[in-house]
Design an enzyme around this catalytic site. Structure first.
Site, PDB file in Angstrom:
ATOM      1  N   HIS B  11       0.812  -1.218   0.000  1.00  9.83           N
ATOM      2  CA  HIS B  11       0.000   0.000   0.000  1.00  9.83           C
ATOM      3  C   HIS B  11       0.847   1.270   0.000  1.00  9.83           C
ATOM      4  O   HIS B  11       0.320   2.355  -0.187  1.00  9.83           O
ATOM      5  CB  HIS B  11      -0.932   0.010   1.212  1.00  9.83           C
ATOM      6  CG  HIS B  11      -2.154  -0.830   1.021  1.00  9.83           C
ATOM      7  ND1 HIS B  11      -2.088  -2.190   0.857  1.00  9.83           N
ATOM      8  CD2 HIS B  11      -3.468  -0.499   0.946  1.00  9.83           C
ATOM      9  CE1 HIS B  11      -3.316  -2.659   0.700  1.00  9.83           C
ATOM     10  NE2 HIS B  11      -4.167  -1.657   0.745  1.00  9.83           N
TER      11      HIS B  11
HETATM   12  N1  ATP Z   1     -12.097  -9.750   1.179  1.00  3.48           N
HETATM   13  C1  ATP Z   1     -13.182  -9.047   0.901  1.00  3.48           C
HETATM   14  N2  ATP Z   1     -14.266  -9.628   0.330  1.00  3.48           N
HETATM   15  C2  ATP Z   1     -15.362  -8.922   0.007  1.00  3.48           C
HETATM   16  N3  ATP Z   1     -15.493  -7.612   0.243  1.00  3.48           N
HETATM   17  C3  ATP Z   1     -14.470  -6.976   0.818  1.00  3.48           C
HETATM   18  C4  ATP Z   1     -13.257  -7.636   1.175  1.00  3.48           C
HETATM   19  N4  ATP Z   1     -12.412  -6.712   1.694  1.00  3.48           N
HETATM   20  C5  ATP Z   1     -13.060  -5.533   1.672  1.00  3.48           C
HETATM   21  N5  ATP Z   1     -14.294  -5.665   1.149  1.00  3.48           N
HETATM   22  C6  ATP Z   1     -15.293  -4.620   0.905  1.00  3.48           C
HETATM   23  O1  ATP Z   1     -14.599  -3.446   0.519  1.00  3.48           O
HETATM   24  C7  ATP Z   1     -14.995  -2.344   1.316  1.00  3.48           C
HETATM   25  C8  ATP Z   1     -13.820  -1.432   1.561  1.00  3.48           C
HETATM   26  O2  ATP Z   1     -13.412  -0.865   0.347  1.00  3.48           O
HETATM   27  P1  ATP Z   1     -12.198   0.153   0.282  1.00  3.48           P
HETATM   28  O3  ATP Z   1     -12.161   0.654  -1.107  1.00  3.48           O
HETATM   29  O4  ATP Z   1     -12.279   1.116   1.391  1.00  3.48           O
HETATM   30  O5  ATP Z   1     -10.975  -0.810   0.464  1.00  3.48           O
HETATM   31  P2  ATP Z   1      -9.877  -0.891   1.608  1.00  3.48           P
HETATM   32  O6  ATP Z   1     -10.314  -1.908   2.568  1.00  3.48           O
HETATM   33  O7  ATP Z   1      -9.551   0.439   2.101  1.00  3.48           O
HETATM   34  O8  ATP Z   1      -8.716  -1.452   0.691  1.00  3.48           O
HETATM   35  P3  ATP Z   1      -7.285  -1.958   1.101  1.00  3.48           P
HETATM   36  O9  ATP Z   1      -7.411  -3.430   1.183  1.00  3.48           O
HETATM   37  O10 ATP Z   1      -6.452  -1.537  -0.040  1.00  3.48           O
HETATM   38  O11 ATP Z   1      -6.943  -1.301   2.368  1.00  3.48           O
HETATM   39  C9  ATP Z   1     -15.532  -2.970   2.597  1.00  3.48           C
HETATM   40  O12 ATP Z   1     -16.510  -2.129   3.180  1.00  3.48           O
HETATM   41  C10 ATP Z   1     -16.107  -4.292   2.126  1.00  3.48           C
HETATM   42  O13 ATP Z   1     -17.472  -4.175   1.735  1.00  3.48           O
END
Ligand code: ATP
Ligand code: MG
Lengths: 206, 125
Positions: B11
């Site tokens: 990241h």
């Molecule tokens: N492994 C997963 N399977 C399904 N949905 C997921 C998963 N991980 C995260 N999500 C979904 O993605 C959303 C978060 O999206 P966001 O774009 O904020 O990603 P992030 O978690 O910040 O990404 P990163 O993994 O890069 O930190 C969550 O609210 C959830 O609904």
């Protein structure tokens, strides 16, 4: 129902509008149980989607959906990128060759998209992710013979609200374990905007 | 690139640069590609950067990808699947320790499978 190039463009444009309007809200939701970038990620991605598809002429819905997918994959930056990117790619592949989508095609395309999300995120229903909105919708459509915009939207809304009481098992919120209970899942809220936009567009076209 | 190459997906570009520094100090003979942060240099991951990093270091012995959290793994897997790369594998091991062990093994001329197995030893679930 019929999803054609014109109303799919409308669908994405309306989804972008809702996401831009709720950018701060989505980010606040993600601040509570994540890293606070979901609003920014989605706003950036959908802005680019709208720019791309309104500047391109399409012969069929499948090509349009493929561009939606590729744009989200490249531009979103967080987990939502590969997840929504995969969903729209599967939807596009499932309807390849058809100029427009009727209800049965849409239904099976959405089921494929859900399968793609689950495979990509290794996620199941009940883990407080966007799967908790997509799966109830696919289940709901399976019991329907035609598209009912109001019903579709209300299933999406209820499913989104139900993520509040869940404990996260996937994604960043999972690190918080039971502390994630009591907050809506950001990805489920953005999925609700995408599906309520679809319902609105299809309602207009009745 | 006579040896297996490595790509670091994180990241943050500071993480990928830092890990590369640690590794090359001890193992200069292994190519290490980096894909850290988003296009705009923010915290996140980007599939196009991953693709670029793979293509920069790809040699006949193949490439191993190491990732940190969340979307890093999803984007790493997608980059491999969508481009249909051969001899490019995503490794199940902590990014720093795994890539370090892999680089040392790769530097000894081991094959892709041997290097991957060494990196995943103790970590694979
Ligand atoms: N492994 C997963 N399977 C399904 N949905 C997921 C998963 N991980 C995260 N999500 C979904 O993605 C959303 C978060 O999206 P966001 O774009 O904020 O990603 P992030 O978690 O910040 O990404 P990163 O993994 O890069 O930190 C969550 O609210 C959830 O609904
Ligand atoms: Mg986030």
């Amino acid at each position: 129902m019929e999803l054609n190039v014109a109303n799919t463009v409308k669908w994405m444009t309306l989804a972008n509008e809702k996401i831009q309007e709720n950018k701060t809200y989505l980010t606040e939701l993600d601040q509570a149980i994540g890293d606070g970038d979901h609003g920014i990620n989605m706003a950036r991605g959908f802005q680019e989607v709208e720019a791309k598809i309104t500047a391109t002429d399409y012969d069929n819905v499948s090509d349009l959906l493929k561009d939606v997918s590729m744009t989200l994959l490249s531009k979103v930056g967080g987990a939502a990128g590969p997840l929504y990117g995969t969903a729209f790619l599967k939807l596009s592949m499932a309807v390849k060759g058809s100029e427009t989508l009727d209800f049965p095609k849409f239904k099976s395309g959405l089921a494929e998209a859900l399968a793609g999300i689950k495979q990509r995120g290794k996620a199941e229903k009940g883990e407080k992710t966007l799967v908790d909105v997509w799966e109830p919708l696919v289940d709901y459509l399976n019991g329907q013979n035609s598209f009912n915009a109001a019903g579709f939207e209300s299933v999406a809304k209820e499913a989104m609200e139900a993520t509040k009481d869940l404990e996260a098992k996937k994604g960043r919120a999972a690190y918080l374990r039971e502390r994630s209970i009591g907050h809506l899942d950001p990805g489920s809220v953005s999925s609700f905007y995408i599906f309520s936009s679809l319902a609105e567009v299809l309602k207009e076209g009745d | 690139m006579a040896n297996v190459s490595i790509v670091l997906v994180s990241h943050s570009s500071k993480v990928t640069e830092g890990i590369r520094d640690i590794i090359t100090q001890m193992v200069p003979a292994v190519s290490i590609g980096v894909a850290g942060g988003t296009e705009e240099g923010e915290i996140g991951t980007n599939i196009d950067k991953i693709k670029q990093a793979i293509e920069e270091v790809q040699g006949e012995k193949g490439v191993l990808l190491f990732y940190d959290i969340g979307s890093a793994k999803m984007n790493a897997e997608l980059a491999v699947e969508m481009n249909e790369y051969k001899n490019v594998h995503v490794v199940e091991a902590p990014i720093l320790e795994g890539a370090f062990v892999a680089a040392v093994e790769a530097g000894m001329g081991k094959s892709l499978e041997e290097v991957q197995a060494a990196a995943e030893k103790n970590y694979r679930d």
